[in-house]
Motif scaffolding. Structure first.
Motif, PDB file in Angstrom:
ATOM      1  N   UNK A  22      -9.083   7.405  -1.113  1.00 32.19           N
ATOM      2  CA  UNK A  22      -8.967   5.462  -2.109  1.00 32.19           C
ATOM      3  C   UNK A  22      -9.924   5.241  -1.377  1.00 32.19           C
ATOM      4  N   UNK A  23     -10.283   4.740   0.147  1.00 29.03           N
ATOM      5  CA  UNK A  23     -11.443   4.535   0.746  1.00 29.03           C
ATOM      6  C   UNK A  23     -12.815   4.324   0.309  1.00 29.03           C
ATOM      7  N   UNK A  24     -13.165   6.005   0.135  1.00 31.70           N
ATOM      8  CA  UNK A  24     -13.552   6.387  -0.520  1.00 31.70           C
ATOM      9  C   UNK A  24     -14.519   6.453  -1.371  1.00 31.70           C
ATOM     10  N   UNK A  25     -13.497   6.142  -2.544  1.00 32.32           N
ATOM     11  CA  UNK A  25     -13.839   5.731  -4.270  1.00 32.32           C
ATOM     12  C   UNK A  25     -14.267   4.442  -4.714  1.00 32.32           C
ATOM     13  N   UNK A  26     -13.059   3.588  -3.314  1.00 28.77           N
ATOM     14  CA  UNK A  26     -13.145   2.230  -4.269  1.00 28.77           C
ATOM     15  C   UNK A  26     -14.072   1.420  -3.014  1.00 28.77           C
ATOM     16  N   UNK A  27     -14.662   1.818  -2.908  1.00 29.03           N
ATOM     17  CA  UNK A  27     -15.400   1.159  -0.814  1.00 29.03           C
ATOM     18  C   UNK A  27     -14.367   0.537   0.037  1.00 29.03           C
ATOM     19  N   UNK A  28     -14.795   0.100   0.431  1.00 29.94           N
ATOM     20  CA  UNK A  28     -14.079  -0.762   2.701  1.00 29.94           C
ATOM     21  C   UNK A  28     -14.253  -2.358   1.514  1.00 29.94           C
ATOM     22  N   UNK A  29     -14.401  -2.234   0.968  1.00 34.49           N
ATOM     23  CA  UNK A  29     -14.352  -4.227   0.381  1.00 34.49           C
ATOM     24  C   UNK A  29     -13.293  -4.078  -0.633  1.00 34.49           C
ATOM     25  N   UNK A  30     -12.561  -2.805  -1.527  1.00 37.02           N
ATOM     26  CA  UNK A  30     -12.033  -2.905  -2.664  1.00 37.02           C
ATOM     27  C   UNK A  30     -10.825  -2.133  -2.047  1.00 37.02           C
ATOM     28  N   UNK A  31     -10.950  -1.836  -0.143  1.00 39.92           N
ATOM     29  CA  UNK A  31      -9.104  -0.366  -0.350  1.00 39.92           C
ATOM     30  C   UNK A  31      -7.854  -2.169  -0.917  1.00 39.92           C
ATOM     31  N   UNK A  32      -8.651  -3.307  -0.026  1.00 41.97           N
ATOM     32  CA  UNK A  32      -7.179  -4.000   0.888  1.00 41.97           C
ATOM     33  C   UNK A  32      -6.906  -4.917  -0.808  1.00 41.97           C
ATOM     34  N   UNK A  33      -7.772  -4.552  -2.077  1.00 48.13           N
ATOM     35  CA  UNK A  33      -7.077  -4.957  -3.431  1.00 48.13           C
ATOM     36  C   UNK A  33      -6.363  -3.751  -3.896  1.00 48.13           C
ATOM     37  N   UNK A  34      -7.138  -2.568  -3.306  1.00 45.18           N
ATOM     38  CA  UNK A  34      -5.633  -1.238  -4.185  1.00 45.18           C
ATOM     39  C   UNK A  34      -4.800  -1.110  -3.964  1.00 45.18           C
ATOM     40  N   UNK A  35      -4.205  -1.758  -2.809  1.00 40.59           N
ATOM     41  CA  UNK A  35      -3.002  -0.876  -2.318  1.00 40.59           C
ATOM     42  C   UNK A  35      -2.307  -2.698  -2.231  1.00 40.59           C
ATOM     43  N   UNK A  36      -2.983  -3.403  -2.910  1.00 41.39           N
ATOM     44  CA  UNK A  36      -2.470  -4.800  -3.219  1.00 41.39           C
ATOM     45  C   UNK A  36      -1.970  -4.351  -4.376  1.00 41.39           C
ATOM     46  N   UNK A  37      -3.227  -4.431  -5.461  1.00 37.38           N
ATOM     47  CA  UNK A  37      -2.366  -3.266  -6.506  1.00 37.38           C
ATOM     48  C   UNK A  37      -0.941  -2.145  -6.972  1.00 37.38           C
ATOM     49  N   UNK A  38      -1.409  -1.573  -6.069  1.00 38.58           N
ATOM     50  CA  UNK A  38      -0.351  -0.238  -5.748  1.00 38.58           C
ATOM     51  C   UNK A  38       1.551  -0.564  -5.677  1.00 38.58           C
ATOM     52  N   UNK A  39       1.336  -1.669  -4.677  1.00 39.85           N
ATOM     53  CA  UNK A  39       2.954  -2.505  -3.811  1.00 39.85           C
ATOM     54  C   UNK A  39       2.707  -3.237  -4.972  1.00 39.85           C
ATOM     55  N   UNK A  40       1.970  -3.723  -5.869  1.00 39.76           N
ATOM     56  CA  UNK A  40       2.742  -4.938  -6.742  1.00 39.76           C
ATOM     57  C   UNK A  40       3.306  -4.207  -7.883  1.00 39.76           C
ATOM     58  N   UNK A  41       2.677  -2.376  -8.097  1.00 41.80           N
ATOM     59  CA  UNK A  41       2.706  -1.900  -9.382  1.00 41.80           C
ATOM     60  C   UNK A  41       4.479  -1.312  -8.968  1.00 41.80           C
ATOM     61  N   UNK A  42       4.143  -0.626  -7.294  1.00 49.83           N
ATOM     62  CA  UNK A  42       5.765  -0.417  -7.018  1.00 49.83           C
ATOM     63  C   UNK A  42       7.033  -1.717  -7.322  1.00 49.83           C
ATOM     64  N   UNK A  43       6.645  -2.714  -6.418  1.00 51.66           N
ATOM     65  CA  UNK A  43       6.964  -3.551  -7.417  1.00 51.66           C
ATOM     66  C   UNK A  43       8.550  -3.772  -8.339  1.00 51.66           C
ATOM     67  N   UNK A  44       6.900  -3.889  -9.445  1.00 54.29           N
ATOM     68  CA  UNK A  44       7.799  -3.847 -10.813  1.00 54.29           C
ATOM     69  C   UNK A  44       8.336  -2.200 -10.920  1.00 54.29           C
TER      70      UNK A  44
END
Length: 101
Positions: A22-44
Motif C-alpha cells: 500500500x505504501x508503495x502504491x499510494x506513497x509514504x505521504x498518503x499512507x496515513x490517509x489511506x489507513x484513515x479511509x480504511x478505518x472509516x469504511x470498517x466503522x461504517x
C-alpha cells in the motif's frame, strides 16, 4: 491534519507485506490517509452490521426471495416516474424534465 481534522499519532502493528504494498502504491505521504479511509469504511461496515442485526430482530432475517422482491418493487416505481431523467456531465448530476408533448 488528515481531511481537515485534528490528528494524533498512534503506534500500530501491521502485517509488513500488505502495508508495504500500500505504501508503495499510494506513497509514504498518503499512507496515513489511506489507513484513515480504511478505518472509516470498517466503522461504517460495523454500524451497518449492527443495523441489520437490529432490523433482523424486529422483522426477521432476510430470505433469498427478499432482495428479488425489493428489486422488482424498485423497478416498478422507476417505470412510473414522471419523465425525470438523471444526466451526468463533467461529474455533475442534474435532473432534467423532458419537454411537454
Amino acid at each position: 491534519m488528515v481531511m481537515g481534522r485534528a490528528t494524533k499519532k498512534y503506534t500500530v502493528t501491521l502485517p509488513e507485506e500488505p502495508a508495504e504494498e500500500i505504501r508503495a502504491e499510494v506513497g509514504p505521504g498518503a499512507f496515513s490517509a489511506y489507513v484513515t479511509r480504511a478505518i472509516e469504511r470498517q466503522r461504517e461496515h460495523d454500524r451497518l452490521e449492527e443495523l441489520v442485526g437490529r432490523l433482523e430482530v424486529e422483522y426477521g432475517p432476510v430470505t433469498d426471495a427478499d432482495p428479488s422482491a425489493a428489486e422488482s418493487g424498485r423497478r416498478g416505481k422507476d417505470s412510473h416516474r414522471s419523465g425525470i431523467r438523471v444526466v451526468t456531465s463533467a461529474m455533475t448530476l442534474a435532473e432534467v424534465t423532458p419537454p411537454s408533448r
